[in-house]
Structures are given as structure tokens and as C-alpha cells.
Scaffold this motif. Structure first.
Motif, PDB file in Angstrom:
ATOM      1  N   PHE A 120      47.106 -16.097  31.224  1.00 55.43           N
ATOM      2  CA  PHE A 120      47.437 -14.548  31.311  1.00 55.43           C
ATOM      3  C   PHE A 120      46.300 -14.002  32.364  1.00 55.43           C
ATOM      4  O   PHE A 120      46.663 -12.620  32.657  1.00 55.43           O
ATOM      5  N   SER A 121      45.459 -14.599  33.156  1.00 57.41           N
ATOM      6  CA  SER A 121      44.988 -13.938  34.264  1.00 57.41           C
ATOM      7  C   SER A 121      45.600 -13.690  35.500  1.00 57.41           C
ATOM      8  O   SER A 121      45.331 -13.168  36.402  1.00 57.41           O
ATOM      9  N   ARG A 122      46.858 -14.555  35.459  1.00 55.81           N
ATOM     10  CA  ARG A 122      47.811 -14.459  36.286  1.00 55.81           C
ATOM     11  C   ARG A 122      48.982 -13.779  36.286  1.00 55.81           C
ATOM     12  O   ARG A 122      49.807 -13.103  37.269  1.00 55.81           O
ATOM     13  N   GLU A 132      38.811 -10.283  28.024  1.00 54.00           N
ATOM     14  CA  GLU A 132      37.869 -11.307  27.828  1.00 54.00           C
ATOM     15  C   GLU A 132      36.761 -11.262  28.564  1.00 54.00           C
ATOM     16  O   GLU A 132      36.821 -10.776  29.545  1.00 54.00           O
ATOM     17  N   TYR A 133      35.669 -11.816  28.399  1.00 55.25           N
ATOM     18  CA  TYR A 133      34.495 -11.914  29.206  1.00 55.25           C
ATOM     19  C   TYR A 133      34.521 -12.984  30.136  1.00 55.25           C
ATOM     20  O   TYR A 133      34.090 -13.041  31.436  1.00 55.25           O
ATOM     21  N   ALA A 134      35.301 -14.318  29.689  1.00 53.51           N
ATOM     22  CA  ALA A 134      35.254 -15.479  30.726  1.00 53.51           C
ATOM     23  C   ALA A 134      36.941 -15.620  31.029  1.00 53.51           C
ATOM     24  O   ALA A 134      37.681 -15.356  30.218  1.00 53.51           O
ATOM     25  N   ARG A 135      37.234 -15.726  32.427  1.00 54.95           N
ATOM     26  CA  ARG A 135      38.494 -15.911  32.646  1.00 54.95           C
ATOM     27  C   ARG A 135      39.404 -17.181  32.069  1.00 54.95           C
ATOM     28  O   ARG A 135      40.578 -16.930  31.636  1.00 54.95           O
ATOM     29  N   SER A 136      38.379 -18.131  31.946  1.00 51.27           N
ATOM     30  CA  SER A 136      39.069 -19.400  31.183  1.00 51.27           C
ATOM     31  C   SER A 136      39.703 -18.901  29.866  1.00 51.27           C
ATOM     32  O   SER A 136      40.546 -19.563  29.246  1.00 51.27           O
TER      33      SER A 136
END
Ligand code: SF4
Ligand code: SF4
Lengths: 318, 170
Positions: free
Chosen positions: B86-88, B114-118
Motif C-alpha cells: 500500500f505504500s505504492r 503507519e510509522y514503518a513503511r514495511s
């Protein structure tokens, strides 16, 4: 020196800096009010602590001096601006007795002189930053502030002539019957416009016009040095509002309420009017600003001086 | 001069107008049912996964953020894993349009911070919901011509029995 005066000297900068900081929040809330928004209202009750949050943030920002800048002057410029504004407050008479040096016999001249020093802050900042935008902003500031200082001085002459004194406390005392805004309405208008230009506030904020100059003379500033310019600008608004109150709106005079309250109320009113100006008026072009100054305000203020002098002479000879 | 004063007056009047701001976290905006937000994988009315791992959504995705692997079980296809980054994802909805089984659907939910991209990489377990989503009655295998265990050729809804090529009768 008496004890209360020393206390005032210590307290005044603290109160002023706090006031200027809170003013940044007040301005944003008011702008929101007039633009159908809310403005910052999340931090603390009604967003009141927003100024504290901003101050804390800016304290922790990197305080960066660009390697191409003229270091000494670069660091000194914001301090000069802050100092000039804070010193000017010394001669503002808050009430008949409060204030640091309200009786100073050259009070008005002192303020004009301090405003002259304030120009150095902006010009030196623009010059020492050694970058194009900052230099352009500094140049504009020099031209704008120096020319508007002329009209400011001339518009004040009417008040001085009617009072016969440069002392601000005498000026307020002379407004016992009628506030000077009525006989000196021309001077009042010119002084307001010149005051906006002096504090380079919108709509006359050409030295820092965002759309064409980045941030103008303080483009290269960051951290607390930028904060000092910012706070000095807001303290400048308070200063000009205090001056308008003292010179044209009868200072601390008013029925029922205590003198200090009247002074604060009138000053707040003028500050709110300044913000309303920002909310509603577009910024003029640079040549329009200069044309307004030299072609309209200069003749107007000269006419005001002439008319006031003529009437005073006629009245004296009767 | 008069114009300027009028401008000032009109601006001051705005103090009494209605605020245009939607105070978001307290006051939720209305999102229409077809709003394109967080992606889910839906199930059949009888509870089986709808996705048949055809990869059409992955092909349609303009930013290549869907990744899946086909596997077979009980005579039909499933995704072995199904992963959306979902970061893309740009929430264009092309995957939903490409899907032949209505399995992948976009929902009116956008609060995915979210705090972390992963943590923005959603696996099949995160995507799969227990319901049918926007199409409550649709069941792919009930209407498709493909034979699966329990349903021979010609037994789907609105499907005729297959033609017997060896018979001359009409
Ligand atoms: S919504 Fe668009 S970008 Fe997101 S997974 Fe689907 S096709 Fe890709
Ligand atoms: S979600 Fe739809 S398009 Fe994507 S693999 Fe599954 S069945 Fe095919």
C-alpha cells in the motif's frame, strides 16, 4: 531611578515578547475567522498554546548560517531589529504614571530614530545573506521603509504642532477634550499607511513578498534567528498600534474603566484592524507602492502640516 | 478608497459565516460506498475465497504493487500468497475493474497510517474479509462454465447442458 521604574524595565521585555508570541496565534485565529476556517485550535484551550508549541519547535531547529554569508553581520541583523523595536517601547506611556520614560522630552523623535535603526536590521540581513532573493528583499525594504519614514515623520508634525511637545505623555494630556483623530484625520490616515509600511506588514510586505522573493530579506535565516525577525515584526505591530493609540486615540483616556485597561483595549482594537487589513487587501505592485508614497501621501502630509499650521496661527492671532 | 473600506467591511462580515472546515478526526466526512480506499479480498456467499489467482489485477495495476502466486487445491485455483504494497498503491481501482470474480474490492476506508513503511505491505490474511463485500449474491463458480468438484459442465446457472457431438438428434 525609583523601584517601580526598574521593575517596569525588567517586566516590559518579558511581557512584550510574550505578547508578540501570543499575537502570532491571535493573528492566525483571526485570519481563520475571516476566511471561514477555524485556524489553529488544537493545542491547549482554543489553541492558545500553539504559540508555545511553535516557539519550542523553532528553538530546536538547526540554527544554520550559510557559508557564503557575511557571518558577523548576518548574526547581528536580527538582534538589531529586535533591539530597535523593544527600545522604542521605553517611551510609550501606558498610563499617566506607568511606563518607563513616557515623559522623555524627545519621545517621538526617539521612536522615529529607533524605526530608522530598524531599517538597518532588514537591509543588513538582506545584504549579508549574500543571496539574490535576500538582496532584492533588502533593497525593497530600504526604499520602502526610508521613503515611508518621511511621510510618517511629516504626518506626526501635525500632532506635535497641536501639542507643542515631543513628549508622548504631553501629547496624551493634550487630548483631554478631543482625540487627535478628529482634527488630525489626514495625519492619522497617512500615519496608519506609513505604519503598515514601516512594519512591512501585508498588504505592504513587499520586502518579503512570498510569491516573488521566497521569503525576501530573511530567506537565508533559520531557527531562532528567523524567530527573532518574526517576533520583532509582531512586536512592531504592537508598537505601531500603541503609537496610534497614544497619538490619535487619546492614549489611556476613557470613561469608567481604569487607564491601563483603556490603553490595552484601544491597542488591541488597532492590532485587530491591522490583521483585518491583512485578511482583505491584496499586495500592490512595487512601483504602485512607491507612487502611492511619493505622489499621494507626501502631498497629503505636507498639506496637513500647512493646514494645521495655518489654523493654529489664525487661532493664535484672534 | 471606498472600495477598500467596502472590502474591509465584507471581510469582517465573514466572521459570521459558516465554517468550511470539516473537523476531521472528530467529525467524519461522508464517503460514498464506491469510494476508493483500503483494498480487501472478499468471499463467496458460501464462505469460499473468491480469488482464483488469475493475476489479472496484478497485470492491470499501473504501479505493480500486487504480487501473488497461484496454487491449486480441491480442483480449483487459489492464491498461495497475495500481497499488496500500500505504500505504492495509488488507489486507482483498476484492479477491481480487472477482476473477473469480484474478489478484489476497494472500500471507503483511508485511515491506514503507519510509522514503518514495511507495515504497509498487506498479506492475504490482512486483506481477506469474511463477507461478500459489494456483491452479496455473486458466486463465481455458480455462474462460470468451468467444472469444479460438486459441479459438472453444464450445471452452472443459466448454462445449457453441453452439446453431445456424437448424437444426430436435434
Ligand atoms: S488500486 Fe490501482 S494501484 Fe492500487 S492495487 Fe489496485 S490497480 Fe494497483
Ligand atoms: S483478485 Fe481477482 S483479478 Fe486478482 S488474481 Fe484474484 S481473481 Fe484474479
Amino acid at each position: 531611578m525609583t523601584y517601580p521604574v526598574i521593575l517596569t524595565i525588567v517586566l516590559m521585555p518579558v511581557v512584550l515578547l510574550g505578547l508578540a508570541t501570543v499575537l502570532t496565534w491571535v493573528e492566525r485565529r483571526l485570519l481563520g475567522l475571516w476566511q471561514d476556517r477555524h485556524g489553529p485550535d488544537r493545542v491547549g484551550p482554543g489553541g492558545m498554546l500553539q504559540a508555545v508549541a511553535d516557539g519550542t519547535k523553532i528553538l530546536f531547529k538547526q540554527d544554520w548560517v550559510p557559508p557564503f554569508a557575511d557571518r558577523g553581520v548576518f548574526v547581528a541583523a536580527p538582534a538589531i531589529g529586535m533591539m530597535a523595536v523593544l527600545l522604542s517601547f521605553a517611551v510609550i506611556p501606558v498610563t499617566a504614571h506607568a511606563g518607563i520614560a513616557g515623559d522623555m522630552n524627545v519621545g517621538l523623535l526617539f521612536i522615529l530614530g529607533m524605526m530608522g535603526v530598524g531599517v538597518y536590521a532588514v537591509v543588513l540581513a538582506g545584504w549579508s545573506s549574500n543571496s539574490k532573493y535576500a538582496l532584492l528583499g533588502g533593497m525593497r525594504a530600504a526604499a520602502q521603509m526610508i521613503s515611508y519614514e518621511v511621510f510618517m515623520g511629516l504626518s506626526l508634525l501635525g500632532v506635535v504642532m497641536m501639542t507643542g511637545s515631543f513628549s508622548l505623555r504631553d501629547i496624551v494630556a493634550a487630548q483631554a477634550g478631543l482625540w487627535f483623530i478628529v482634527p488630525q484625520c489626514l495625519g492619522f490616515g497617512v500615519f496608519m499607511l506609513a505604519g503598515i509600511a514601516e512594519t512591512h506588514r501585508l498588504p505592504f510586505d513587499l520586502p518579503e513578498g512570498e510569491n516573488e522573493l521566497g521569503a525576501g530579506f530573511h530567506t537565508e535565516y533559520s531557527g531562532m534567528k528567523f524567530g527573532m525577525f518574526f517576533i520583532a515584526e509582531y512586536a512592531g505591530i504592537v508598537l505601531v498600534s500603541c503609537l496610534v493609540t497614544t497619538l490619535y486615540l487619546g492614549g489611556w483616556r476613557g470613561p469608567w474603566l481604569p487607564a491601563g485597561v483603556w490603553f490595552a483595549l484601544k491597542t488591541c482594537g488597532v492590532v485587530v484592524f491591522f490583521i483585518l487589513l491583512r485578511a482583505s487587501l491584496p499586495r500592490p505592485r512595487y512601483d504602485q507602492l512607491m507612487a502611492l508614497g511619493w505622489k499621494v501621501l507626501l502631498p497629503l502630509s505636507l498639506f496637513n502640516v500647512m493646514a494645521t499650521g495655518t489654523i493654529l496661527m489664525l487661532r493664535a492671532s484672534l | 478608497m471606498l472600495d477598500t473600506l467596502r472590502t474591509l467591511f465584507l471581510t469582517a462580515l465573514h466572521a459570521f459565516h459558516r465554517r468550511a472546515t470539516v473537523r476531521y478526526p472528530e467529525q467524519k466526512p461522508y464517503l460514498p460506498p464506491r469510494y476508493r480506499g483500503r483494498i480487501i479480498l472478499s468471499r463467496d456467499p458460501d464462505g469460499a475465497e473468491r480469488c482464483v489467482a488469475c493475476s489479472l489485477c496484478a497485470v492491470a495495476c499501473p504501479v505493480d504493487c500486487i504480487s501473488l502466486q497461484k496454487t491449486e487445491a480441491d480442483g480449483r485455483w487459489y492464491p498461495e500468497y497475495f500481497r499488496i504494497n500500500f505504500s505504492r498503491c495509488i488507489f486507482c481501482g483498476l484492479c477491481e475493474e480487472a477482476c473477473p470474480t469480484y474478489a478484489i474490492q476497494l472500500t471507503p476506508d483511508f485511515e491506514m497510517g503507519e510509522y514503518a513503511r514495511s507495515s504497509l505491505v498487506y498479506e492475504k490474511e490482512d486483506l481477506l474479509i469474511s463477507g461478500t463485500g459489494k456483491y452479496p449474491d455473486y458466486s463465481f463458480y455458480a455462474v462460470a462454465g468451468i467444472p469444479v468438484p460438486g459441479k459438472a459442465r453444464g450445471m452452472a446457472e443459466r448454462e445449457r447442458p453441453p452439446v453431445d457431438l456424437h448424437s444426430l438428434l436435434p
